[in-house]
Design a protein around this motif. Structure first.
Motif, PDB file in Angstrom:
ATOM      1  N   THR A 105       4.140   4.971  -1.575  1.00  0.00           N
ATOM      2  CA  THR A 105       4.490   4.312  -2.006  1.00  0.00           C
ATOM      3  C   THR A 105       2.873   3.375  -1.860  1.00  0.00           C
ATOM      4  OG1 THR A 105       5.713   2.929  -0.709  1.00  0.00           O
ATOM      5  CG2 THR A 105       6.608   4.111  -2.422  1.00  0.00           C
ATOM      6  N   ILE A 106       2.461   2.138  -2.483  1.00  0.00           N
ATOM      7  CA  ILE A 106       1.608   1.021  -1.970  1.00  0.00           C
ATOM      8  C   ILE A 106       1.544   1.038  -0.652  1.00  0.00           C
ATOM      9  CG2 ILE A 106       0.634  -0.563  -2.943  1.00  0.00           C
ATOM     10  CD1 ILE A 106       1.982  -0.382  -5.615  1.00  0.00           C
ATOM     11  N   PRO A 107       0.807   0.984   0.289  1.00  0.00           N
ATOM     12  CA  PRO A 107       0.610  -0.192   1.056  1.00  0.00           C
ATOM     13  C   PRO A 107       0.223  -0.997   1.209  1.00  0.00           C
ATOM     14  CG  PRO A 107      -0.900   2.093   0.705  1.00  0.00           C
ATOM     15  CD  PRO A 107      -0.583   1.890   0.110  1.00  0.00           C
ATOM     16  N   LEU A 108       1.363  -2.201   1.775  1.00  0.00           N
ATOM     17  CA  LEU A 108       1.366  -3.072   1.717  1.00  0.00           C
ATOM     18  C   LEU A 108      -0.433  -4.211   2.047  1.00  0.00           C
ATOM     19  CD1 LEU A 108       5.111  -4.144   2.657  1.00  0.00           C
ATOM     20  CD2 LEU A 108       3.898  -4.390   0.178  1.00  0.00           C
ATOM     21  N   HIS A 109      -1.459  -3.695   2.701  1.00  0.00           N
ATOM     22  CA  HIS A 109      -2.392  -4.386   3.337  1.00  0.00           C
ATOM     23  C   HIS A 109      -2.941  -4.832   2.116  1.00  0.00           C
ATOM     24  CE1 HIS A 109      -3.721  -0.209   3.278  1.00  0.00           C
ATOM     25  NE2 HIS A 109      -5.316  -0.762   2.638  1.00  0.00           N
ATOM     26  N   LYS A 110      -2.687  -3.934   0.862  1.00  0.00           N
ATOM     27  CA  LYS A 110      -3.774  -3.672   0.207  1.00  0.00           C
ATOM     28  C   LYS A 110      -2.967  -5.144  -1.021  1.00  0.00           C
ATOM     29  CE  LYS A 110      -4.598   0.363  -0.616  1.00  0.00           C
ATOM     30  NZ  LYS A 110      -4.718   2.043  -1.858  1.00  0.00           N
ATOM     31  N   PHE A 111      -2.469  -5.994  -0.527  1.00  0.00           N
ATOM     32  CA  PHE A 111      -1.934  -6.910  -0.974  1.00  0.00           C
ATOM     33  C   PHE A 111      -2.314  -8.014  -0.127  1.00  0.00           C
ATOM     34  CE2 PHE A 111       0.632  -3.976  -3.824  1.00  0.00           C
ATOM     35  CZ  PHE A 111       0.319  -4.435  -4.792  1.00  0.00           C
TER      36      PHE A 111
END
Length: 165
Positions: A98-104
């Motif tokens: 899934t999406i790594p949260l650091h990208k947000f």
């Protein structure tokens, strides 16, 4: 969460699909969350297992800022962009697709890949319909804007993901 609360003209996160050449509707290639809207969306994505906690790699130092638009076409600037994109699209060594949260966490051009977008949508679509979520997450996913977010993620699968600016 109201739509106005996430789309106000404040500092925030502008997300745009990477490959829009095939897009029939440019309006579907863009999504915005202001600084106050991103927190609840991050929280919801993590609780729904659409995203996972992560840390970022260091992005290379910017070259001297271009004096004009023509300087952005220079070989030096293009080399920087290529190096930065490798870091910005990096997924990290986890088994979680899934999406790594650091990208947000910042609007520095992070690239959420098509594969990460697909894994997030699959997590959303296969969630337990009887699950109970925290009150904030329940409110977020009940909003119309959350539905638009899910549609945006679906579109990102066929458009090489999206970048967060």
């Amino acid at each position: 969460m109201t739509k106005a609360n996430t789309k106000e003209n404040q500092m925030g996160y502008d997300m745009s699909h990477r490959n829009t050449a095939e897009s029939a509707d440019a309006a579907t290639d863009y999504f915005r969350l202001n600084i106050w809207g991103m927190g609840p969306f991050r929280e919801a994505m993590e609780e729904l297992r659409m995203a996972h906690e992560s840390s970022s790699r260091d992005v290379p130092d910017w070259p001297e800022y271009p004096e004009s638009d023509e300087d952005e076409d220079s070989p030096e600037y293009k080399a920087y962009e290529a190096k930065a994109l490798i870091v910005q699209g990096h997924h990290h060594k986890t088994n979680d697709p899934t999406i790594p949260l650091h990208k947000f966490c910042s609007n520095d051009g992070w690239w959420v890949t098509a594969a990460e977008s697909k894994a997030a949508v699959e997590a959303w679509e296969t969630r337990d319909p009887d699950a109970t979520y925290s009150p904030g997450v329940t409110e977020t996913i009940a909003s119309e804007y959350w539905g638009e977010w899910i549609d945006y993620l679906r579109n990102a699968i066929d458009r090489d993901g999206f970048q967060v600016h």
